[in-house]
Structures are given as structure tokens and as C-alpha cells.
Enzyme design. Structure first.
Site, PDB file in Angstrom:
ATOM      1  CG  ASP A 182      -0.243   0.066   2.532  1.00 25.22           C
ATOM      2  OD1 ASP A 182       0.965  -0.200   2.566  1.00 25.22           O
ATOM      3  OD2 ASP A 182      -0.889   0.393   3.540  1.00 25.22           O
ATOM      4  CE  LYS A 183      -0.999   7.301  -1.796  1.00 27.91           C
ATOM      5  NZ  LYS A 183      -0.810   8.279  -0.677  1.00 27.91           N
TER       6      LYS A 183
END
Length: 900
Positions: A330-331
Site C-alpha cells: 500500500d502507499k
């Protein structure tokens, strides 16, 4: 009860109320509740039927390696070797307890999810307001929501007043979502359904009224619960290979023992002697120390990783990291800092860049790469002032770490001002706050009114969307601080240029108010504003993440970013952190992914590195498709929405700081610092662990093979056994527990992160390693046999001859251990003293072996005898031959590899 799927976000409020047969102003009647619960189900998350704890424990013994250990245990008991019996049995039970604990912890992921849905909420029933526990909610209930409430079920919004919801639990994005009443198209992604509220998300601001449309398993949280339950818990590459290897080993041992016994009977040997010979062969071949050594090597890897901010919850996950071929990450907070930061500004037509990271106020403002300090009265100065005074957040320092209390976007504006030396407490010496007009979606701006101290005049600062601010401005502050006619097109072009870099852009303005004011209204800001400037912000990459991603690429590991962000923002972050992107298929959105079949996605997924606006079930699908292409997938996540994919992945990695309990329970590993660079370090450690496991297996098997061959040769030749079962146990006990374990401390080899990931289909022992095992096993067996006959021909006793055989196996393994420190380099290339524990182990084993040879009580216990100079010369000579032969083989292999 399964509820028919309806796209509630596509319906008007009245259509939803009519479909659910409920009156918005009265709610449901008390006599309807039971019927609704029967029709739509209870508002609780169902759980899979669990195995009993006893069955779960007993299943830990259903493994080939455990069968081998139990067989060894039985043989020891038959021989009345009770000490060895209890030691082996203890190893089996300890392994079973560890496995039981791991599986039981994994099951708790769903239990943790169930706890999320417990809360109380205000409900309208029979025209009266009632505070009910969430499990009592049914479909059709009218729910009244206030700031701080937890959403009890999936709800269609009927009325909203400045309502904002924290949906990070589902989407992974930390910024609260503004909710609005209305109708949306059928293909609107979950993260964009602004007219819907979802179970277990939180009200952070405002008020709302809605009608419950889905409860329990039919809610979005319930669907995630089902996905967690149904996600495959895959065996790690190591456990799969060991299971295969152990089965073959088990069949081989039983077959060889049977053949040994049959040959002895056919030759007319006594049954007892033949049985003892079969037992000796079986004991010799069984690698009793393998499961225990595996556990210890993995445990040592766990300890090392824990010191590097990576907590391993399941031992085999250590090795799985080393075989990872794809990382799905995920970011927010993992690749980025989860701290909005102003990186660019525009004022008076000029562009300014800001340095620094996150909420730390250390940094500078640059004009054309030259640091500068804004002058009071200029457009840049006024833009920074507007960011501070039109603000409700607080910039604080907690335990030495800077943080924001309030909206992260507003916090970023305070930090940018502090980089120019502007502080709110100093500015308020000149301004007295009068009133604040809160941000509303309808108007898209916020305003704060002030009285200028000493002048008795009033002004207001505004911030908001570029479109809404610029359309209200008539004047523009130039470089000298003068007011000139505004060029709206030029400002909008600057804003678009900043937005194309993935920046979130805010516009700033001010207006002098003619009359004295106590309360601000929107009528004050319809026109006549003075435009000040723009501030562009972004959640910046973590320090070191670019280098970490490049290191993964060098190691042959693909990195894919999965985020809830919009396409352009995701792509901009991808470029800034160095993710490889294909020009034609740079980003795949959740909407585009939905239209692809699994086969179409499989043909595309290798080339796509960025996935934007992705829903929870789509994360799970991405992991499954990658696994169908034989990838070993590591998946990072922190929200409930990540839990199914974390559980499905070969190794699930949860965030320790931002991670929900559900994500942590579903994961195999937890990053205590939420940092991608830690993951790269962990992968390196995983490769080291796997290397050391292979080295151990390559080292332990030749001795077992040699001992078995020596017994079989003796039976075939019809001669006295050259080594007794008890002596074989001594060899295995001393060498496995003291020498072999020291390989667990072998440091990493050079260029370990420049190798390609291991092929998951590759067997645990390749053809070359099998050849090495066979070569050393045969060398040890021939050396032992030759020495046994030679010293007897010299007139030595049978006890001396057997003691010499034991010596040859122990010291042969010791010399071979130095070969196995690296399967490619010599011990001099890797450093003779680089593993001091191994050197200590050789000293300890030598001491124990001297006791075996010369201590009277050991002579009596193991039927050994003192050796002379000739026997020691034979021992060291045969051991040195083993070392030289394997070093030559290693050198030839390296030359062949380099020639290719």
C-alpha cells in the site's frame, strides 16, 4: 440470511425508504424488529466452525518429518535408550506446540474483526429516539449519527450537515471523506460512494441521518469477514519442499531398513542381530536433528529481524521472505510518510520550492534553487500568513516527534509557514480573531475573520479550491505587494501544472471588510477578494524508500503499489519513488480491473506496477492472480480492507503503528516502523536464513548417508558392524546439536540481494547438491570401512576400530562443515573468523570427542577405546581429503557458472 444485492447508492432517499417500507420520521415499529432480523439476518459477523483445540493440536503431528522422529523415538524405546527417547520426544512435542500456537493465532483474525462491530448508536423507533447496541440494529432502522459515532451497519445517507467520515479502515486513506446526500452511478467505486456510510467507519465531523440497508455478513465489513474466512492459507515454499523431501526420506529409510533385514535373514543371520543391524541403519540415516535445527535457524532469523523492526509471527515466514518474487504494497505510511507536506508554492507569478520532510519544521524556501526568506508585505509572505491564520489545526511535539492535531492538510500549512520563520503566536500579536466560517462542500472554502490590532480595521483570510477562490477574486497581489487586475487563466494554468505532479493544490486570498464584524457570512465573500497565491502539498516518499525499491529490482523482485488514491496522484507518487511503469499500462484502476477476466488480468498484471482506487475484494483478486502465475507474493497493509489479501498472500505484512488489530492478526509479519525499507532488510535476512537452512541440510545428510552405507556394506559382506547404533546416536547428537546449529549464525554472503529470487518449483536439494551429498557420504563410508579393516589388520581390537570409525565421521563432518559455510566461496574468501561461534563449536566438539576416546566412563558407556597416533593420522588425513575434494568441486562449479 442472504440479502438480495441492491446498488443502494444509485437510489434516491425516497426510493430506499419505499423499498425497505420504513417511515423516515417514525422509524420501525417494535413489532417489526423480529421479522426484520429473520428476513435480513442479525447485525453480527458469523464465524466459521472451528476445529477443537485438541484436534488442532493433534494435527501438528500429521507431518512426514514428525513421523520420522516418532519412528526414531520408537526404535530408541525398543533399545531401552530412554535418554534419547525422551530427547527426541521433547523435540516432537515442542514443534507441535509451536505449530498449534501459530494456527490458533491466525484464527483470531476473524474474532478481532467481530469486536470491531460492537458499538452503541442512536436509533429512531416508533417515533422515539433510543440508544441501542449495534447488534440490535436491523435493516430499515433510521439511525442518527453524531461526531465520534461508529457506523453500526451499511447506511444510505438521508440527511447530512458537514458530515465527514474516517474510512481508513476500509480504504486505507487517512483523510476523512465528506459525505453528501444524492444519487450516484452504478459503477461508482466503493471509495467514491459519498452517499453511503459503511459499518465500523467513524464520524469525525458533523451530523447525519440515514437508513440501514445491510447488516452483518451482508455489509461491506461482513464481506471482508467472509473473504478472510475463505482465503487460502498457503504453505510456504520451504514447508512445501520439506514435506516432499521428508516423504521421500521416510519411504527411503523404511525401504532400506526392510531390505537390510531381509538380506540378513536370507544370509541366515540371527533375527536379533539382523534386527539390530536394521535398527542401526535406520538410526544412522534418520536426521533427528533436522526439525529441531530448522526451528532454531528460523528462530535465530526471527530474533535478528526483530532487532530491525520486523516482528515475525509465524516462523516459516522468515524463509518465505527470501523467496519473494512480488511485493504488493500500500502507499500511505509505507511508501510515503503519511504526513502531508507543502513542496511547492506560487505567488506573484513565481514558483517556490520547499525542502524538508513531514511535520518537522526544518526546511527552507527556494527561489530558482537559491534559499530565501519572504519579506513582510509580499505575496509569498501573505500566502504563508493566510495558511496559518485560516487554520484550525495545531502543530505539536510529542516525545521528540512532531505531529499534527487536526486536519493533516491544515497542519502542512503551519509547517510551511514555520520554514519561513512565521509562527501563529507571533502573528496573533497583530491580529485578534473574530470568527471562522467552516469549510462546506457547497462553497469549497474556509474563512477566518480578524481585527487588526492598533488599526481597528477588519480583514478575512480564505483558503479553498482554486476554482471557488479565483472566481471571487478581482485583484491580484504582485511581487511588490501592490494590487493589480487578476489574470485568472494564468493562475489556473499554474494550479494545473502543480496538480499534474500529484500535488493537492489550495488557493489563498484575503479581503478587507468595510464594517466591523462579529460574525462572518458567505455574503462577505461573493466578490472583491485579493488573490495571494497557491500552496501545493503531497504525502512525500519515506526517506530511503527509493533506494529500497531499486534494491528490490536488483534482487529480481517486482514491486506493485496498490492504493485508494486517484489515478494521477498514484502515478505521480510512483514516479517520485522510482517504480517502473509501462507507458501503455501505467495505472490500472479498480473500475478497469472489474471489467477484466482473470485470464485478461493475468496477461496484463506483470506489466502494471500501479493499481488505483482498488476495493478490498480486488486486492485479494490481485494476489490470487499473481499466485496463479507461480509468484511468491508478499502483501503489505494496515486496514481491515487489507486483511483478506494479507491472509491469502504467501507472506502477509501488517503495519505496527497504523495497522488495525485485524490486519495484524491476519499477517505473518509486522513492521513496527511501518517502513518499506524495513521490508527490504527483512527480505535480505530471509535470504540469509534460507541459505543457512540449505547449508545445514547439505551438511547433515552425508553423515547420515555414510553411516547407513557403512551398515549396509557390512550386512551385504556378512561381516561385523563397523559402528554400533549407540555410537551412531553419539555422532548425530554431538555433531547436529553443537556443530550444525552454528551454521545458523553464518553471516550473509556478498551480493545476496543481486541474485534472482529462487524458483519456487526448484527442489530443496538441486542436482548439484544431491551430487555433493552423495559424494561426501560415499567418501565417509569408504574411509570408515577402509580404516575399520586396516587397523584390525594391524592387530587392533574391534573397539579401537569402531572408535576410529566414529572419529572419522565426527571429524569428517567437522572439516566438511567449513566447506558448507558457503556453497560457492571458500572459507578463506568469506573470512575464516567471520563466524566465531562456529569456531567455538569445533573446539567444543573436539573436546567432547576426546572424552569419547579417552574417558573411561565414556569407553564403558559407548564401547569405545583410546586411539594412538596412527589412528589420529588416519582420522585427520581422511577428513582433509573430504575438504579438498569438495573445494575442488566448488571451484569447478564456479568456473562452469562463469563460463555460461
Amino acid at each position: 440470511m442472504h440479502q438480495e444485492h441492491v446498488n443502494w447508492h444509485t437510489k434516491t432517499s425516497q426510493e430506499v425508504l419505499d423499498a425497505l417500507h420504513v417511515n423516515e420520521h417514525k422509524g420501525l415499529n417494535a413489532d417489526e424488529i423480529g421479522t426484520r432480523r429473520t428476513q435480513y439476518g442479525a447485525n453480527v459477523l458469523s464465524q466459521k466452525d472451528k476445529e477443537s483445540l485438541l484436534k488442532l493440536f493433534l494435527l501438528q503431528f500429521h507431518q512426514p518429518l514428525v513421523y520420522i522422529l516418532l519412528l526414531a523415538c520408537l526404535i530408541m524405546a525398543l533399545m531401552e535408550e530412554w535418554m534419547d527417547t525422551w530427547v527426541i520426544l521433547a523435540v516432537v512435542i515442542i514443534n507441535a506446540i509451536i505449530g498449534f500456537w501459530q494456527e490458533n493465532k491466525a484464527i483470531k483474525a476473524i474474532e478481532a474483526l467481530s469486536k470491531l462491530s460492537h458499538s452503541s448508536v442512536m436509533v429512531l423507533r416508533s417515533g422515539e429516539k433510543l440508544l441501542l447496541e449495534s447488534s440490535h440494529i436491523v435493516v430499515g432502522d433510521i439511525v442518527l449519527l453524531y461526531s465520534g459515532d461508529k457506523i453500526p451497519a451499511d447506511i444510505k445517507l438521508l440527511h447530512a450537515k458537514e458530515l465527514k467520515i474516517d474510512e481508513s479502515l476500509l480504504t486505507g486513506e487517512s483523510i476523512s471523506v465528506e459525505k453528501l446526500v444524492g444519487v450516484q452511478s452504478a459503477d461508482t467505486a466503493l471509495a467514491d460512494q459519498t452517499n453511503m456510510l459503511f459499518s465500523s467507519t467513524l464520524v469525525t465531523y458533523g451530523q447525519g441521518i440515514g437508513v440501514v440497508v445491510s447488516v452483518g455478513d451482508e455489509s461491506e465489513l461482513g464481506k471482508i469477514n467472509t473473504m478472510i474466512s475463505n482465503a487460502d492459507v498457503l504453505q510456504t515454499p520451504l514447508t512445501q519442499k520439506l514435506a516432499f523431501f521428508s516423504k521421500r526420506l521416510l519411504y527411503g529409510i523404511l525401504g532400506m531398513a526392510g531390505v537390510t533385514f531381509i538380506i540378513g535373514v536370507m544370509r541366515g543371520e540371527e533375527l536379533v542381530i539382523t534386527f539390530m543391524a536394521s535398527v542401526a541403519m535406520a538410526v544412522g540415516v534418520i536426521p533427528e536433528g533436522l526439525p529441531a535445527a530448522m526451528t532454531i535457524i528460523l528462530a535465530i532469523g526471527v530474533v535478528k529481524m526483530a532487532s530491525k523492526n520486523a516482528i515475525i509471527r509465524k516462523l516459516p515466514a522468515v524463509e518465505t521472505l527470501g523467496s519473494t518474487t512480488v511485493i504488493c504494497t500500500d502507499k500511505t505510511g509505507t511508501l510515503t510518510q503519511n504526513a502531508m507536506t507543502v513542496t511547492e508554492m506560487m505567488a506573484a507569478g513565481k514558483t517556490y520550492l520547499l525542502s524538508g520532510n513531514g511535520y518537522d519544521p526544518k526546511g527552507e524556501i527556494f527561489e530558482a534553487k537559491v534559499p530565501m526568506i519572504p519579506t513582510k508585505g509580499t505575496a509569498l509572505y501573505e500566502t504563508l500568513v493566510a495558511g496559518v491564520l485560516c487554520n484550525t489545526a495545531r502543530h505539536v511535539k510529542v516525545e521528540g516527534v512532531y505531529a499534527i492535531e487536526g486536519d493533516p492538510t491544515e497542519g502542512a500549512l503551519i509547517v510551511s509557514a514555520k520554514k519561513a520563520g512565521l509562527r501563529e503566536e507571533l502573528l496573533l500579536q497583530d491580529f485578534e480573531h473574530v470568527d471562522t466560517l467552516s469549510f462546506e462542500s457547497e462553497h469549497q472554502y474556509m474563512a477566518s475573520g480578524y481585527r487588526i490590532i492598533g488599526e481597528e480595521s477588519n480583514l478575512a483570510y480564505l483558503k479553498g479550491s482554486v476554482e471557488r477562490i479565483v472566481e471571487r477574486c478581482d485583484l491580484y497581489m504582485d511581487e511588490q505587494g501592490s494590487f493589480v487586475s487578476i489574470d485568472r487563466a494564468k493562475i489556473e494554468a499554474s494550479a494545473e501544472a502543480m496538480a499534474s505532479q500529484g500535488l493537492r493544490v489550495l488557493a489563498f486570498a484575503k479581503v478587507y471588510l468595510q464594517e466591523k464584524i462579529d460574525t462572518l457570512g458567505h455574503h462577505h465573500f461573493q466578490k472583491g477578494l485579493i488573490f495571494l497565491g497557491l500552496q501545493g502539498m503531497i504525502d512525500p516518499p519515506r526517506i530511503g524508500v527509493i533506494k529500497a525499491i531499486q534494491s528490490c529490482y536488483h534482487a529480481g523482485i517486482a514491486v506493485k503499489m496498490i492504493t485508494g488514491d486517484h489515478r494521477m496522484t498514484a502515478l505521480s507518487i510512483a514516479h517520485s519513488i522510482g517504480l517502473k511503469t509501462d507507458d501503455k499500462t501505467a495505472v490500472l484502476t479498480g473500475k478497469e480491473l472489474e471489467a477484466l477476466s482473470d485470464s485478461e488480468l493475468a496477461s496484463l498484471i506483470e506489466r502494471v506496477s500501479v493499481f488505483a482506487r482498488i476495493a478490498p475484494e480486488q486486492k485479494l483478486r490481485l494476489v490470487k492472480v499473481l499466485q496463479s502465475l507461480s509468484h511468491v507474493v508478499a502483501m503489505t497493509g494496515d486496514g481491515v480492507n487489507d486483511a483478506p489479501a494479507l491472509r491469502q498472500a504467501n507472506i502477509g505484512i501488517a503495519m505496527g503503528i497504523a495497522g488495525t488489530e485485524v490486519a495484524k492478526e491476519s499477517a505473518d509479519m509486522i513492521l513496527t516502523d511501518d517502513n518499506f525499507t524495513t521490508l527490504e532488510d527483512a527480505i535480505e535476512k530471509g535470504r540469509v536464513v534460507y541459505d543457512n537452512i540449505i547449508k545445514f541440510i547439505t551438511w547433515i545428510l552425508p553423515s547420515n548417508m555414510g553411516e547407513g552405507l557403512a551398515v549396509i556394506f557390512a550386512i551385504l559382506a556378512g561381516i561385523t558392524l563397523p559402528i554400533l547404533p549407540l555410537q551412531i546416536l553419539w555422532i548425530n547428537m554431538v555433531t547436529d546439536s553443537v556443530l550444525g546449529i552454528m551454521l545458523a549464525y553464518e553471516p550473509k554472503e556478498k551480493n545476496i540481494m543481486e541474485r534472482a529470487p529462487r524458483n519456487s518449483a526448484e527442489p530443496i536439494l538441486t542436482g548439484r547438491l544431491l551430487f555433493k551429498v552423495a559424494l561426501v557420504g560415499i567418501l565417509l563410508a569408504l574411509s570408515a570401512f577402509s580404516a575399520f579393516f586396516y587397523v584390525q589388520a594391524l592387530g587392533m581390537s574391534e573397539e579401537v576400530a569402531r572408535t576410529l570409525v566414529v572419529n572419522i565421521f565426527v571429524f569428517g563432518e567437522m572439516f566438511y562443515l567449513f566447506n558448507c559455510r558457503s556453497l560457492r566461496y571458500s572459507m578463506f574468501q568469506i573470512g575464516f573468523f567471520s563466524n566465531p561461534l562456529l569456531l567455538g563449536g569445533t573446539v567444543l566438539v573436539t573436546t567432547l570427542q576426546l572424552l569419547f576416546v579417552y574417558a573411561p566412563f565414556m569407553n564403558q558407556l559407548f564401547k569405545s577405546a583410546p586411539l594412538g597416533a596412527v589412528e589420529w593420522a588416519i582420522t585427520l588425513g581422511s577428513s582433509f581429503i573430504v575438504y579438498v575434494v569438495i573445494e575442488v568441486e566448488k571451484s569447478l562449479h564456479v568456473k562452469r557458472s562463469e563460463a555460461k
